[in-house]
Design a protein around this motif. Structure first.
Motif, PDB file in Angstrom:
ATOM      1  N   UNK A  97       0.815  -1.210   0.000  1.00 39.46           N
ATOM      2  CA  UNK A  97       0.000   0.000   0.000  1.00 39.46           C
ATOM      3  C   UNK A  97       0.852   1.264   0.000  1.00 39.46           C
ATOM      4  N   UNK A  98       2.102   1.173   0.470  1.00 40.56           N
ATOM      5  CA  UNK A  98       2.990   2.338   0.451  1.00 40.56           C
ATOM      6  C   UNK A  98       3.607   2.555  -0.920  1.00 40.56           C
ATOM      7  N   UNK A  99       3.424   1.586  -1.839  1.00 44.59           N
ATOM      8  CA  UNK A  99       3.935   1.738  -3.195  1.00 44.59           C
ATOM      9  C   UNK A  99       5.362   1.295  -3.365  1.00 44.59           C
ATOM     10  N   UNK A 100       5.930   0.648  -2.364  1.00 49.08           N
ATOM     11  CA  UNK A 100       7.342   0.300  -2.440  1.00 49.08           C
ATOM     12  C   UNK A 100       7.627  -1.140  -2.793  1.00 49.08           C
ATOM     13  N   UNK A 101       6.596  -1.975  -2.959  1.00 46.93           N
ATOM     14  CA  UNK A 101       6.853  -3.364  -3.276  1.00 46.93           C
ATOM     15  C   UNK A 101       7.344  -4.114  -2.057  1.00 46.93           C
ATOM     16  N   UNK A 102       8.114  -5.202  -2.300  1.00 47.30           N
ATOM     17  CA  UNK A 102       8.573  -6.042  -1.199  1.00 47.30           C
ATOM     18  C   UNK A 102       9.891  -5.478  -0.668  1.00 47.30           C
ATOM     19  N   UNK A 103       9.897  -5.029   0.571  1.00 47.37           N
ATOM     20  CA  UNK A 103      11.083  -4.432   1.170  1.00 47.37           C
ATOM     21  C   UNK A 103      10.733  -3.152   1.901  1.00 47.37           C
ATOM     22  N   UNK A 104      11.612  -2.748   2.795  1.00 43.78           N
ATOM     23  CA  UNK A 104      11.400  -1.521   3.559  1.00 43.78           C
ATOM     24  C   UNK A 104      11.870  -0.314   2.746  1.00 43.78           C
ATOM     25  N   UNK A 105      11.278   0.846   3.008  1.00 46.25           N
ATOM     26  CA  UNK A 105      11.607   2.061   2.268  1.00 46.25           C
ATOM     27  C   UNK A 105      12.675   2.848   3.010  1.00 46.25           C
ATOM     28  N   UNK A 106      13.737   3.241   2.272  1.00 47.19           N
ATOM     29  CA  UNK A 106      14.860   3.955   2.876  1.00 47.19           C
ATOM     30  C   UNK A 106      15.323   5.101   1.989  1.00 47.19           C
ATOM     31  N   UNK A 107      16.020   6.034   2.604  1.00 47.83           N
ATOM     32  CA  UNK A 107      16.722   7.090   1.890  1.00 47.83           C
ATOM     33  C   UNK A 107      18.132   6.610   1.599  1.00 47.83           C
ATOM     34  N   UNK A 108      18.439   6.428   0.323  1.00 47.10           N
ATOM     35  CA  UNK A 108      19.785   6.024  -0.100  1.00 47.10           C
ATOM     36  C   UNK A 108      20.576   7.291  -0.436  1.00 47.10           C
ATOM     37  N   UNK A 109      21.754   7.486   0.161  1.00 47.47           N
ATOM     38  CA  UNK A 109      22.525   8.713  -0.056  1.00 47.47           C
ATOM     39  C   UNK A 109      22.838   8.972  -1.523  1.00 47.47           C
ATOM     40  N   UNK A 110      22.968  10.249  -1.843  1.00 50.50           N
ATOM     41  CA  UNK A 110      23.121  10.682  -3.234  1.00 50.50           C
ATOM     42  C   UNK A 110      24.374  10.129  -3.900  1.00 50.50           C
ATOM     43  N   UNK A 111      25.451   9.923  -3.141  1.00 54.76           N
ATOM     44  CA  UNK A 111      26.687   9.453  -3.755  1.00 54.76           C
ATOM     45  C   UNK A 111      26.498   8.092  -4.425  1.00 54.76           C
ATOM     46  N   UNK A 112      25.686   7.227  -3.823  1.00 56.76           N
ATOM     47  CA  UNK A 112      25.414   5.922  -4.429  1.00 56.76           C
ATOM     48  C   UNK A 112      24.509   6.067  -5.642  1.00 56.76           C
ATOM     49  N   UNK A 113      23.517   6.943  -5.541  1.00 58.99           N
ATOM     50  CA  UNK A 113      22.573   7.138  -6.631  1.00 58.99           C
ATOM     51  C   UNK A 113      23.250   7.806  -7.825  1.00 58.99           C
ATOM     52  N   UNK A 114      24.135   8.755  -7.560  1.00 56.55           N
ATOM     53  CA  UNK A 114      24.780   9.490  -8.642  1.00 56.55           C
ATOM     54  C   UNK A 114      25.606   8.574  -9.533  1.00 56.55           C
ATOM     55  N   UNK A 115      26.211   7.538  -8.946  1.00 54.05           N
ATOM     56  CA  UNK A 115      26.976   6.568  -9.746  1.00 54.05           C
ATOM     57  C   UNK A 115      26.075   5.873 -10.757  1.00 54.05           C
ATOM     58  N   UNK A 116      24.878   5.494 -10.315  1.00 62.63           N
ATOM     59  CA  UNK A 116      23.921   4.834 -11.205  1.00 62.63           C
ATOM     60  C   UNK A 116      23.423   5.798 -12.274  1.00 62.63           C
ATOM     61  N   UNK A 117      23.194   7.044 -11.888  1.00 58.02           N
ATOM     62  CA  UNK A 117      22.731   8.046 -12.852  1.00 58.02           C
ATOM     63  C   UNK A 117      23.781   8.264 -13.944  1.00 58.02           C
ATOM     64  N   UNK A 118      25.043   8.326 -13.566  1.00 51.66           N
ATOM     65  CA  UNK A 118      26.112   8.520 -14.549  1.00 51.66           C
ATOM     66  C   UNK A 118      26.171   7.349 -15.530  1.00 51.66           C
ATOM     67  N   UNK A 119      25.974   6.142 -15.017  1.00 47.31           N
ATOM     68  CA  UNK A 119      25.952   4.970 -15.898  1.00 47.31           C
ATOM     69  C   UNK A 119      24.764   5.033 -16.854  1.00 47.31           C
ATOM     70  N   UNK A 120      23.617   5.493 -16.360  1.00 46.64           N
ATOM     71  CA  UNK A 120      22.436   5.626 -17.214  1.00 46.64           C
ATOM     72  C   UNK A 120      22.661   6.692 -18.288  1.00 46.64           C
TER      73      UNK A 120
END
Length: 313
Positions: free
Chosen positions: A265-288
């Motif tokens: 119901x929270x829209x997150x699927x199977x697993x808990x919802x967390x804030x992942x720091x930008x440094x990890x996300x930015x690596x994925x964005x650069x690859x995309x």
């Protein structure tokens, strides 16, 4: 003599009162400064002004998808449509959104719901077949193609193909701040077309921190927008809110089923919802971004009828 003694006594009394007052002011400032620093940590801005400045990077993505389901030797295919809020991560139209906004691992859900291993014959797969993007309140829908997906953070990247040189507002994860436990943060999202794609904000608190399965932070509250940036109150991105599946599933827990339903119901699927720091996300964005550039070059070569020259040995 009595007059002189009276003047001296009054002077001493006023001096003591003034000294006491200064001391009280100093104590008040000493008590107030750490508290105000803890609450802000940076120069806070008006949330409405932040919404006006940051939400132009939020777009509405209309998705058409096919779901293939197989069980006990039989399979079926169905088509569906949905909408999700995405965020522009590159001015040329690269958009990031939560994969769970259109796809959900039903086989994993049923397996865990049934205690694991009871539904291994059940298989499901969701394939997006078409993306349309609405920018802000524009009436036009832009075409977009799938660029990449990240299964660990549950992110999908799509590229608008018909911007015709137009540049979009984008969030820059490379200019991020570091999340702090106890910090107040702000998130933004958009409503659907029926509500004129109106933006809204949600202010909450970083209330927990984990190291496994990866370093991330827990936010207070439910119903928070998945796959979108989280900002500090100064407007700097801190990371994104996404779903992290646990490395170990507690199948003996009697409350397991209710936890899964709450996550659905929270829209997150199977697993808990967390804030992942930008440094990890930015690596994925650069690859995309690199992937999108390669796809664009390939498409341009195909449409012009040219092929890349063979490399010289």
């Amino acid at each position: 003599m009595s007059v002189s003694r009276h003047i001296i006594t009054n002077f001493i009394g006023q001096f003591i009162a003034l000294t006491t007052l200064c001391g009280l002011i100093g104590v008040a400032e000493a008590q107030q400064t750490p508290e105000s620093t803890l609450l802000s940590g940076h120069e806070s801005q008006n949330p409405v002004q932040l919404m006006q400045r940051l939400t132009p990077a939020l777009v509405t993505v209309k998705i058409v998808y096919k779901t293939q389901v197989s069980a006990e030797g039989q399979s079926t295919t169905s088509e569906g449509k949905t909408e999700a809020t995405g965020v522009v991560v590159s001015p040329d139209g690269l958009i990031m959104l939560a994969t769970s906004s259109y796809s959900f691992d039903f086989s994993g859900f049923l397996g865990n719901f049934g205690g694991g291993g009871d539904n291994t014959d059940f298989k499901s797969k969701t394939i997006p077949t078409d993306f349309k993007v609405t920018v802000g309140h524009e009436q036009k829908d832009y075409n977009a193609t799938l660029v990449a997906t990240d299964t660990i953070l549950g992110l999908t990247f799509i590229q608008i193909t018909d911007l015709q040189g137009k540049k979009l507002d984008a969030v820059d994860m490379s200019q991020a701040a570091q999340p702090t436990l106890g910090e107040k943060v702000i998130l933004f999202a958009r409503l659907s077309k029926g509500y004129d794609y109106a933006p809204y904000f949600h202010i909450t608190t970083i209330c927990g921190e984990i190291q496994i399965p990866r370093h991330a932070y827990l936010l207070d509250g439910a119903g928070l927008p998945i796959g979108l940036p989280v900002y500090d109150l100064g407007g700097k991105p801190l990371g994104i809110l996404t779903t992290l599946a646990p490395t170990v599933v507690d199948t003996d827990s009697s409350g397991m089923g209710m936890q899964i339903v709450q996550r659905l119901f929270s829209g997150g699927g199977f697993g808990q919802i967390f804030l992942v720091p930008a440094e990890s996300v930015n690596t994925i964005i650069m690859q995309a971004k690199e992937r999108a550039a390669k796809l664009s070059a390939t498409t341009s070569s195909s449409s012009s009828g040219t092929t890349a020259a063979p490399s010289k040995k």
